[in-house]
Each structure stands twice: as C-alpha cells, then as structure tokens.
Design a protein around this motif. Sequence first.
Motif, PDB file in Angstrom:
ATOM      1  N   VAL A 109       0.837  -1.201   0.000  1.00  0.00           N
ATOM      2  CA  VAL A 109       0.000   0.000   0.000  1.00  0.00           C
ATOM      3  C   VAL A 109       0.868   1.247   0.000  1.00  0.00           C
ATOM      4  N   SER A 110       0.321   2.334  -0.496  1.00  0.00           N
ATOM      5  CA  SER A 110       1.015   3.618  -0.464  1.00  0.00           C
ATOM      6  C   SER A 110       0.471   4.431   0.699  1.00  0.00           C
ATOM      7  N   LEU A 111       1.348   4.637   1.692  1.00  0.00           N
ATOM      8  CA  LEU A 111       0.988   5.421   2.870  1.00  0.00           C
ATOM      9  C   LEU A 111       1.734   6.752   2.853  1.00  0.00           C
ATOM     10  N   TYR A 112       2.206   7.154   1.685  1.00  0.00           N
ATOM     11  CA  TYR A 112       2.997   8.366   1.534  1.00  0.00           C
ATOM     12  C   TYR A 112       2.228   9.580   2.057  1.00  0.00           C
ATOM     13  N   GLY A 113       2.840  10.303   2.986  1.00  0.00           N
ATOM     14  CA  GLY A 113       2.247  11.520   3.529  1.00  0.00           C
ATOM     15  C   GLY A 113       1.075  11.302   4.451  1.00  0.00           C
ATOM     16  N   MET A 114       0.839  10.061   4.837  1.00  0.00           N
ATOM     17  CA  MET A 114      -0.295   9.761   5.704  1.00  0.00           C
ATOM     18  C   MET A 114       0.026  10.125   7.147  1.00  0.00           C
ATOM     19  N   VAL A 115      -0.967  10.574   7.881  1.00  0.00           N
ATOM     20  CA  VAL A 115      -0.785  10.952   9.275  1.00  0.00           C
ATOM     21  C   VAL A 115      -1.207   9.790  10.172  1.00  0.00           C
ATOM     22  N   PHE A 116      -0.219   9.274  10.931  1.00  0.00           N
ATOM     23  CA  PHE A 116      -0.464   8.203  11.913  1.00  0.00           C
ATOM     24  C   PHE A 116      -0.345   8.843  13.280  1.00  0.00           C
ATOM     25  N   GLN A 117      -1.397   9.055  13.977  1.00  0.00           N
ATOM     26  CA  GLN A 117      -1.334   9.612  15.319  1.00  0.00           C
ATOM     27  C   GLN A 117      -2.161   8.721  16.235  1.00  0.00           C
ATOM     28  N   SER A 118      -1.496   8.090  17.206  1.00  0.00           N
ATOM     29  CA  SER A 118      -2.142   7.177  18.146  1.00  0.00           C
ATOM     30  C   SER A 118      -2.867   6.040  17.428  1.00  0.00           C
ATOM     31  N   VAL A 119      -2.241   5.481  16.394  1.00  0.00           N
ATOM     32  CA  VAL A 119      -2.823   4.380  15.635  1.00  0.00           C
ATOM     33  C   VAL A 119      -2.424   3.066  16.293  1.00  0.00           C
ATOM     34  N   PHE A 120      -3.386   2.158  16.459  1.00  0.00           N
ATOM     35  CA  PHE A 120      -3.145   0.849  17.061  1.00  0.00           C
ATOM     36  C   PHE A 120      -2.834  -0.137  15.937  1.00  0.00           C
ATOM     37  N   LEU A 121      -1.581  -0.658  15.927  1.00  0.00           N
ATOM     38  CA  LEU A 121      -1.121  -1.513  14.842  1.00  0.00           C
ATOM     39  C   LEU A 121      -0.719  -2.916  15.300  1.00  0.00           C
ATOM     40  N   GLU A 122      -1.216  -3.383  16.431  1.00  0.00           N
ATOM     41  CA  GLU A 122      -0.825  -4.697  16.930  1.00  0.00           C
ATOM     42  C   GLU A 122      -1.166  -5.782  15.910  1.00  0.00           C
ATOM     43  N   ASN A 123      -0.166  -6.616  15.617  1.00  0.00           N
ATOM     44  CA  ASN A 123      -0.288  -7.722  14.665  1.00  0.00           C
ATOM     45  C   ASN A 123      -0.640  -7.280  13.244  1.00  0.00           C
ATOM     46  N   ALA A 124      -0.469  -6.021  12.929  1.00  0.00           N
ATOM     47  CA  ALA A 124      -0.708  -5.546  11.560  1.00  0.00           C
ATOM     48  C   ALA A 124       0.532  -5.825  10.714  1.00  0.00           C
ATOM     49  N   SER A 125       0.335  -6.118   9.450  1.00  0.00           N
ATOM     50  CA  SER A 125       1.435  -6.372   8.529  1.00  0.00           C
ATOM     51  C   SER A 125       1.588  -5.186   7.588  1.00  0.00           C
ATOM     52  N   LEU A 126       2.800  -4.620   7.569  1.00  0.00           N
ATOM     53  CA  LEU A 126       3.103  -3.496   6.686  1.00  0.00           C
ATOM     54  C   LEU A 126       4.127  -3.907   5.633  1.00  0.00           C
ATOM     55  N   LYS A 127       4.213  -5.194   5.355  1.00  0.00           N
ATOM     56  CA  LYS A 127       5.202  -5.724   4.419  1.00  0.00           C
ATOM     57  C   LYS A 127       5.010  -5.109   3.030  1.00  0.00           C
ATOM     58  N   GLY A 128       6.053  -4.450   2.562  1.00  0.00           N
ATOM     59  CA  GLY A 128       6.030  -3.846   1.242  1.00  0.00           C
ATOM     60  C   GLY A 128       5.298  -2.512   1.166  1.00  0.00           C
ATOM     61  N   ALA A 129       4.878  -1.969   2.299  1.00  0.00           N
ATOM     62  CA  ALA A 129       4.154  -0.680   2.303  1.00  0.00           C
ATOM     63  C   ALA A 129       5.134   0.472   2.100  1.00  0.00           C
TER      64      ALA A 129
END
Length: 188
Positions: free
Chosen positions: A162-182
Amino acid sequence: FFAFLVLFPLLVSAEDQNDLARLQATNECLSCDLRNANLPKMRLARSVLSHSDLSQADLNSADLKEAQMQDANLYNADLSGANLRGADLTRAYLGNAHLFYIFAPESNFSFADLTGSILAGANLRYSQFQSSILKRVFFRFTDFRGARLDNANLEGAYLGQVSLYGMVFQSVFLENASLKGANLRGSN
C-alpha cells in the motif's frame, strides 16, 4: 421511468419496494430498509442514505459520489468498483464489506467499523479514518496518500503493497498488523 418502476420490484424483496421508490423519486431515503437490494451500477450521487440498512446489498460499480451515508449499515455489502468520492460514511458499519477497487478519495470514514472488509486496489487519497475500527481489514495495492488515521484501530490488518505516503499516523493501534512492502515515505 415507468419501465424502471415496473421492473425494479424484481430486484428486491417486497418489503423494500416503497423505500426504493422513494429513493428513486427523491434521491433520499433516511432509515430505509434496503437489505439485499440489487443495485449494481445505480446512479446515487449525492443521495441521502443515512441510518439506512444496506446490509448484503449489491452496490457493485454504483455511483455514490458525495452520498450521505452516516450511520448506515453496509454489513457484507458489495461496493466493488463503486465511486464513493467525497462520500460521508461517518459511523457507518461496513463489516465484511467487499470494497475492491473503490474510488473513494476525500471520503469520510471517521468512527466507521470496517472489521474484516477487503479494500484491495482502493483509492483512498486524502480520506478520513479518524477513530475507525479497521481490524483484520485486507488492504493490498491501496492508495492512502494524504489520508488521516488518527486513533484508528488496525489490529491484525494487512497493509501489503500500500502507499501510505504523507499519511498521518497519530495514536494508531497496529498490533499484529502487517506493513510488508508498504510505502511509508513521508508518513507521520
């Protein structure tokens, strides 16, 4: 228009016919029962469907540009290929929804629940997902550039390629999330 009204009842169950007729006549249907409605490629741009039940509806390739769908129930609905540009889905329930290749830039999914949904190939540029529940959502080849996910819950979500370019992550819960290739370049 008459031919549409004559043939349209074949697409949905009897209890939905009045709500569908109202939607067609006014482009507005608050708190309507549109469960299991067969509405592929329907032109519903700028429609008002807030608080409506569209669970298991077929909205494949529907035009829902700038639609007002706050608090709508879209559980297990098929919105694949739909145009949701600028749509407001605040607090909507989209659990297990099929959102393949949706075009939804500048849409509002704040406080929405998309648990278990599939958003492969979706365009979500500059969309709002503040405080959304995105547990176990499958995002692949999705464009999130410029989107906001403040306080979102992405537990167990798949964000591959996925393209997360310029995305704002503030207090995001990412437990067990996969960001492979993001692509996280420029994200905050």
